[in-house]
Design a protein around this motif. Sequence first.
Motif, short mmCIF file in Angstrom:
data_model
loop_
_atom_site.label_atom_id
_atom_site.label_comp_id
_atom_site.label_asym_id
_atom_site.label_seq_id
_atom_site.Cartn_x
_atom_site.Cartn_y
_atom_site.Cartn_z
N ILE A 29 40.90 26.02 40.58
CA ILE A 29 40.48 24.72 40.04
C ILE A 29 39.68 25.02 38.77
N GLU A 30 40.18 24.55 37.65
CA GLU A 30 39.47 24.71 36.39
C GLU A 30 38.93 23.36 36.01
N GLY A 31 37.61 23.20 35.99
CA GLY A 31 37.03 21.88 35.75
C GLY A 31 37.41 21.02 36.94
N LYS A 32 38.18 19.97 36.68
CA LYS A 32 38.63 19.14 37.80
C LYS A 32 40.09 19.38 38.09
N ARG A 33 40.74 20.23 37.25
CA ARG A 33 42.18 20.34 37.37
C ARG A 33 42.65 21.55 38.15
N PRO A 34 43.61 21.34 39.05
CA PRO A 34 44.18 22.50 39.74
C PRO A 34 45.17 23.22 38.82
N ILE A 35 45.17 24.53 38.87
CA ILE A 35 46.12 25.30 38.06
C ILE A 35 46.83 26.32 38.94
N LEU A 36 48.15 26.32 38.85
CA LEU A 36 48.94 27.29 39.59
C LEU A 36 49.01 28.57 38.75
N VAL A 37 48.49 29.66 39.28
CA VAL A 37 48.53 30.90 38.51
C VAL A 37 49.19 32.03 39.29
N GLU A 38 49.69 32.98 38.54
CA GLU A 38 50.35 34.12 39.16
C GLU A 38 49.46 35.35 39.03
N ILE A 39 49.39 36.11 40.10
CA ILE A 39 48.66 37.37 40.05
C ILE A 39 49.68 38.49 40.23
N GLN A 40 49.53 39.52 39.43
CA GLN A 40 50.47 40.64 39.52
C GLN A 40 49.73 41.93 39.83
N ALA A 41 50.38 42.79 40.60
CA ALA A 41 49.75 44.08 40.90
C ALA A 41 50.77 45.20 40.78
N LEU A 42 50.26 46.35 40.41
CA LEU A 42 51.08 47.55 40.36
C LEU A 42 50.30 48.63 41.10
N VAL A 43 50.88 49.05 42.24
CA VAL A 43 50.23 50.10 43.02
C VAL A 43 51.16 51.30 42.97
N THR A 44 50.76 52.33 42.24
CA THR A 44 51.67 53.48 42.07
C THR A 44 50.96 54.77 42.42
N GLU A 45 51.73 55.74 42.80
CA GLU A 45 51.20 57.04 43.16
C GLU A 45 50.39 57.62 42.00
N SER A 46 49.23 58.16 42.32
CA SER A 46 48.37 58.64 41.25
C SER A 46 48.57 60.13 41.01
N PHE A 47 48.45 60.52 39.74
CA PHE A 47 48.57 61.94 39.42
C PHE A 47 47.25 62.51 38.93
N SER A 48 46.21 61.70 39.03
CA SER A 48 44.92 62.23 38.59
C SER A 48 43.98 62.37 39.78
N GLN A 49 42.96 63.20 39.58
CA GLN A 49 41.98 63.46 40.63
C GLN A 49 41.31 62.17 41.09
N ILE A 50 40.94 61.38 40.07
CA ILE A 50 40.31 60.09 40.40
C ILE A 50 41.30 58.98 40.06
N PRO A 51 41.88 58.35 41.09
CA PRO A 51 42.89 57.31 40.82
C PRO A 51 42.31 56.18 39.98
N LYS A 52 43.18 55.56 39.20
CA LYS A 52 42.74 54.49 38.30
C LYS A 52 42.66 53.16 39.04
N ARG A 53 41.65 52.37 38.66
CA ARG A 53 41.54 51.01 39.18
C ARG A 53 41.30 50.10 37.99
#
Length: 447
Positions: free
Chosen positions: A306-330
């Motif tokens: 809800i933005e102000g008084k208005r509802p907004i349909l939004v899309e969320i995207q994720a990419l979960v991939t195997e990490s090649f570094s010691q500390i995985p990225k977030r």
Amino acid sequence: MSKKNGVVFVCRNCGNEFNKWQGQCTACNEWNSLQEITNHKFQITNHVKRGYGKLQKSKRQNIEVVNLSSIEGNFDKNKIIFSSKILEFDRVLGKGLVQGSVLLFSGEPGVGKSTLLTQLVGKIGGLYVAGEESVEQISLRVDRLRLKRKGFDILQTNDLEDIVEYLNRVEKLPRILVVDSIQVLVSNEFSSVAGSITQIKECAFRLIELAKTKGVTVVIVGHVTKGGNIAGPKLLEHMVDVVLYFEGEKNGELRFLRSVKNRFGSTNEVGVFKMNKNGLQEIRGKNLKLLERDGVSVGSALTILIEGKRPILVEIQALVTESFSQIPKRVFLGIDYNRGQLLMAVAQKNLGIPFYKYDVFVSVTGGMKIKETVADLAVVATMYSSYINKELRMGNSDKLVFLGEVSLLGEVKKIREMAKREREIKAWGVKLAEVKSVRDLKKFVIQ
Ligand code: TYD
Ligand code: MG
């Protein structure tokens, strides 16, 4: 406040004054923001010299109290409030611009402040005081935005006295005066540099005085950085009638106009614009849909904000991939970093995702920033979908909408304004996923 030798320390962030220097401003908690100002006495005597004292004295002889019933119907409301001819702008202001009022228009550099205000002046006519750009630059922008040149006046100056002089001289006052920006404006009555607290305070004070005495609506542009810790805007907020914030991810195309203070209306409306090569386009209508494509896909989920008084349909995207570094990225774009971490932990515990060896990228389409916890479930759903590399669906149904705050135990909590969001779901012909616990997400995986 008593001042020793006319020296005071002024906080660059909030404008509060102190007798002695201190590392942290006790009013706004900003560190290292106090600035020594030595010409304080000069400031005070200067005001008197300019006749403020005299003005008060002469006015005092004929104090007039107005009874409201005596002016009933004697003024034309339509003249006092006028439309900006930009519907989204009017929506945020309540009805429109109020004659003689002062608006602070703040936002990060590059977000599109000059663009929107050029459009405003182009539509209703007025005077654009350009302190940052040349007449040619503005003229080019006016052409590019396909605005009328007629009625668009430009005053190229950084000098406050030029504005005052001009308004005192012209017979036909502009309806609206845009000052772009307060940070480059100087009054030559003070020796300090443009953008300093003294200059900003003085220039704003004089502009407000001009607005009230001449009945011209003044829009003051103020840049703020991400931390909001540049001199000016915070301090100006107390002085003006309306405070507007223009925000959005510069890489994304969506821009939101919000009011955080409005002496003439409510502050819970949001104006939505899209930035493209023809400037800022209004996104009208009650419903907003910020989808990038149709159909269900891996690593994507819908939610309703809800933005102000208005509802907004939004899309969320994720990419979960195997990490090649010691500390995985977030990486979380448009989502609070800590909230994202918390949701990852809940997903790890309840859905068995071994995040320690995966990089995680989550983003909200359209460059929106999520402030509600209602999107929690959708964030978990996208991460899960990306991890298992499968779409989340119900039978062979349409796109699913995930709504709900997620607790540390993995329960999905009820949210506010559910009825409004359900109406929005119906309107777009999408389906609400019934989820009581994060574990339930597993049942949306069709084998
Ligand atoms: P601008 O209004 O100058 O930002 P601000 O005054 O807030 O600093 O806008 C800057 C950006 O907007 C610039 O990077 C280019 C983009 N832009 C467009 O995409 N389309 C347009 O028609 C205009 C005028 C600007
Ligand atoms: Mg600008």
